[in-house]
Design a protein around this motif. Structure first.
Motif, PDB file in Angstrom:
ATOM      1  N   VAL A 152       0.842  -1.200   0.000  1.00 59.99           N
ATOM      2  CA  VAL A 152       0.000   0.000   0.000  1.00 59.99           C
ATOM      3  C   VAL A 152       0.874   1.245   0.000  1.00 59.99           C
ATOM      4  O   VAL A 152       1.924   1.293   0.642  1.00 59.99           O
ATOM      5  CB  VAL A 152      -0.927   0.019   1.249  1.00 59.99           C
ATOM      6  N   ILE A 168       0.222   5.514   0.538  1.00 60.55           N
ATOM      7  CA  ILE A 168      -0.807   6.521   0.862  1.00 60.55           C
ATOM      8  C   ILE A 168      -0.218   7.926   0.935  1.00 60.55           C
ATOM      9  O   ILE A 168       0.972   8.103   1.203  1.00 60.55           O
ATOM     10  CB  ILE A 168      -1.531   6.216   2.201  1.00 60.55           C
ATOM     11  N   ASP A 225      -4.724  10.492   3.823  1.00 57.77           N
ATOM     12  CA  ASP A 225      -4.953   9.037   3.869  1.00 57.77           C
ATOM     13  C   ASP A 225      -5.466   8.484   2.543  1.00 57.77           C
ATOM     14  O   ASP A 225      -6.039   7.395   2.491  1.00 57.77           O
ATOM     15  CB  ASP A 225      -5.940   8.658   4.988  1.00 57.77           C
ATOM     16  N   VAL A 281      -5.305   6.561  -0.810  1.00 56.40           N
ATOM     17  CA  VAL A 281      -4.490   5.445  -1.294  1.00 56.40           C
ATOM     18  C   VAL A 281      -4.045   5.717  -2.735  1.00 56.40           C
ATOM     19  O   VAL A 281      -4.868   5.949  -3.609  1.00 56.40           O
ATOM     20  CB  VAL A 281      -5.270   4.114  -1.222  1.00 56.40           C
ATOM     21  N   GLN A 295      -5.443  -2.535   6.435  1.00 60.13           N
ATOM     22  CA  GLN A 295      -5.388  -1.559   7.532  1.00 60.13           C
ATOM     23  C   GLN A 295      -4.042  -1.621   8.245  1.00 60.13           C
ATOM     24  O   GLN A 295      -3.484  -0.603   8.642  1.00 60.13           O
ATOM     25  CB  GLN A 295      -6.538  -1.804   8.526  1.00 60.13           C
ATOM     26  N   ILE A 329      -1.566   0.172   6.131  1.00 58.94           N
ATOM     27  CA  ILE A 329      -1.777   1.625   6.250  1.00 58.94           C
ATOM     28  C   ILE A 329      -1.166   2.156   7.540  1.00 58.94           C
ATOM     29  O   ILE A 329      -0.540   3.231   7.554  1.00 58.94           O
ATOM     30  CB  ILE A 329      -3.286   1.961   6.157  1.00 58.94           C
ATOM     31  N   CYS A 364       2.383   2.528   6.905  1.00 56.85           N
ATOM     32  CA  CYS A 364       2.629   3.737   6.096  1.00 56.85           C
ATOM     33  C   CYS A 364       2.669   4.981   6.990  1.00 56.85           C
ATOM     34  O   CYS A 364       3.512   5.867   6.806  1.00 56.85           O
ATOM     35  CB  CYS A 364       1.533   3.912   5.043  1.00 56.85           C
TER      36      CYS A 364
END
Length: 241
Positions: free
Chosen positions: A183, A185, A190, A192, A211, A214, A217
């Motif tokens: 991912v 971001i 936030d 993507v 999640q 994230i 990230c």
């Protein structure tokens, strides 16, 4: 193979939701307009940015925005495999495209029409998560070059092995053939900008794994902000302000 012990520890001693140690440095290539090295555990990459500068080939010039180019490569000594990979192989071209499209989401290209920005990324040591490390290094290098961006882009991966979501996979975990989600971001909004997955996952498990990536990230984004702030303080100190 057991990737998570009964005590809840992974092969390298981390907890399932624990990242590898990250480390970064700005200004590692003297001749580049901006550069950075980024390490995620034993994965080490270096990024260099040149531009904005004049487009050598006028036919590629874009009248209302900058042309962003990206070249990804792996050093021959970066893995245990000593086979020499040809330059421009299919995997390198695909990752170059992924990095370019991801970085274009944050670069304010409309402020630099008829110019070109070149991003070069090289993997010095590969131990899983090279794609994410390259994006994080490119973000730092672009910031070091003073390229206007709407936000910082950070990237991290997560996987699903032994019925357990795992954050920031190393090479052994990545090679196990389980589902792997990468991912990217925009750290403030936030939003993507990158989502890649190797195999299928049930929706509820996918949401948990994504999640987790994230959260990784966001942790990288906090670290990158610290590095940029520290670098700014050093520049101010050198100028005597």
């Amino acid at each position: 193979m057991e990737f998570v012990s009964p005590e809840g520890l992974r092969l390298d001693g981390r907890r399932p939701m624990e990242m590898r140690q990250i480390r970064a440095e700005i200004g590692v290539v003297a001749k580049a307009d901006g550069s950075a090295s980024f390490e995620m555990g034993n994965t080490k990459v270096i990024a260099a940015v040149y531009g904005p500068r004049e487009v050598p080939n006028r036919s590629q010039q874009i009248s209302d925005q900058a042309l962003v180019r990206c070249e990804y490569s792996m050093a021959n000594f970066s893995t245990g495999d000593r086979m020499r990979k040809p330059k421009g192989d299919r995997r390198s071209m695909e990752i170059s495209l992924v990095i370019r499209q991801t970085m274009e989401a944050c670069i304010l290209t409309h402020l630099m029409p008829r110019s070109q920005i070149d991003i070069f990324v090289q993997v010095l040591q590969a131990d899983g998560g090279t794609r994410s490390a390259c994006i994080n290094a490119a973000t730092l290098a672009l910031a070091d070059a003073g390229i206007p961006m709407c936000d910082l882009i950070t990237s991290c991966s997560a996987g699903y092995l032994n019925s357990t979501p795992l954050l920031d996979l190393n090479y052994v975990e990545d090679s196990a053939g389980g589902p792997d989600v990468t991912v990217g971001i925009l750290s403030k909004s936030d939003k993507v900008t990158l989502l890649q997955m190797d195999s299928k996952l049930p929706m509820d498990i996918f949401e948990n794994v994504m999640q987790l990536a994230i959260e990784g990230c966001k942790a990288v984004a906090n670290y990158i902000r610290e590095i940029l702030l520290e670098n700014t303080k050093q520049l101010e100190y050198r100028r005597g302000t």
